[in-house]
Design a protein around this motif. Structure first.
Motif, PDB file in Angstrom:
ATOM      1  N   MET A   1       0.838  -1.182   0.000  1.00 45.74           N
ATOM      2  CA  MET A   1       0.000   0.000   0.000  1.00 45.74           C
ATOM      3  C   MET A   1       0.886   1.250   0.000  1.00 45.74           C
ATOM      4  SD  MET A   1      -3.217   0.909   2.434  1.00 45.74           S
ATOM      5  CE  MET A   1      -2.453   1.416   3.949  1.00 45.74           C
ATOM      6  N   GLU A   2       0.500   2.222  -0.780  1.00 47.79           N
ATOM      7  CA  GLU A   2       1.280   3.451  -0.907  1.00 47.79           C
ATOM      8  C   GLU A   2       1.049   4.365   0.291  1.00 47.79           C
ATOM      9  OE1 GLU A   2       1.425   7.126  -3.999  1.00 47.79           O
ATOM     10  OE2 GLU A   2       1.127   5.117  -4.831  1.00 47.79           O
ATOM     11  N   GLU A   3       2.143   4.958   0.769  1.00 50.04           N
ATOM     12  CA  GLU A   3       2.056   5.876   1.910  1.00 50.04           C
ATOM     13  C   GLU A   3       1.469   7.214   1.482  1.00 50.04           C
ATOM     14  OE1 GLU A   3       5.483   5.386   5.057  1.00 50.04           O
ATOM     15  OE2 GLU A   3       6.305   5.621   3.034  1.00 50.04           O
ATOM     16  N   THR A   4       0.717   7.810   2.376  1.00 51.22           N
ATOM     17  CA  THR A   4       0.197   9.148   2.096  1.00 51.22           C
ATOM     18  C   THR A   4       1.295  10.174   2.373  1.00 51.22           C
ATOM     19  OG1 THR A   4      -0.590   9.561   4.338  1.00 51.22           O
ATOM     20  CG2 THR A   4      -2.127   8.457   2.822  1.00 51.22           C
TER      21      THR A   4
END
Length: 90
Positions: A1-4
């Motif tokens: 999952m991509e970090e914000t």
């Protein structure tokens, strides 16, 4: 999952704070970031942890019988100050 972006900056702020003794400018130069970015995200993080009250409360003030040559009325709340001159109170 991509970090914000917020998660990335939370990590960067933690890394900056762990770099004891290093100036903001020096740390930003090492990390290839601008000083403005760091200050902005530090400000944003501080506001999240200490939110500013967003509602205002108004209080009624009664002034009785002013004489024409009275001193100005000063109202101060925190760092904000209002000066009311007698000609505006009529």
């Amino acid at each position: 999952m991509e970090e914000t972006l917020q998660e990335i900056w939370t990590q960067r702020i933690a890394a900056y704070q762990a770099a004891s003794g290093q100036t903001m400018k020096a740390w930003c130069t090492e990390q290839d970031l601008t000083l403005h970015q760091l200050k902005y995200w530090l400000y944003k993080a501080q506001r999240q942890h200490n939110p500013v009250a967003t509602s205002a409360t108004f209080r009624a003030v009664s002034i009785t019988a002013l004489e024409p040559e009275t001193e100005p009325l000063w109202v101060q709340v925190g760092s904000a100050r209002i000066t009311l001159i007698s000609r505006f109170l009529r």
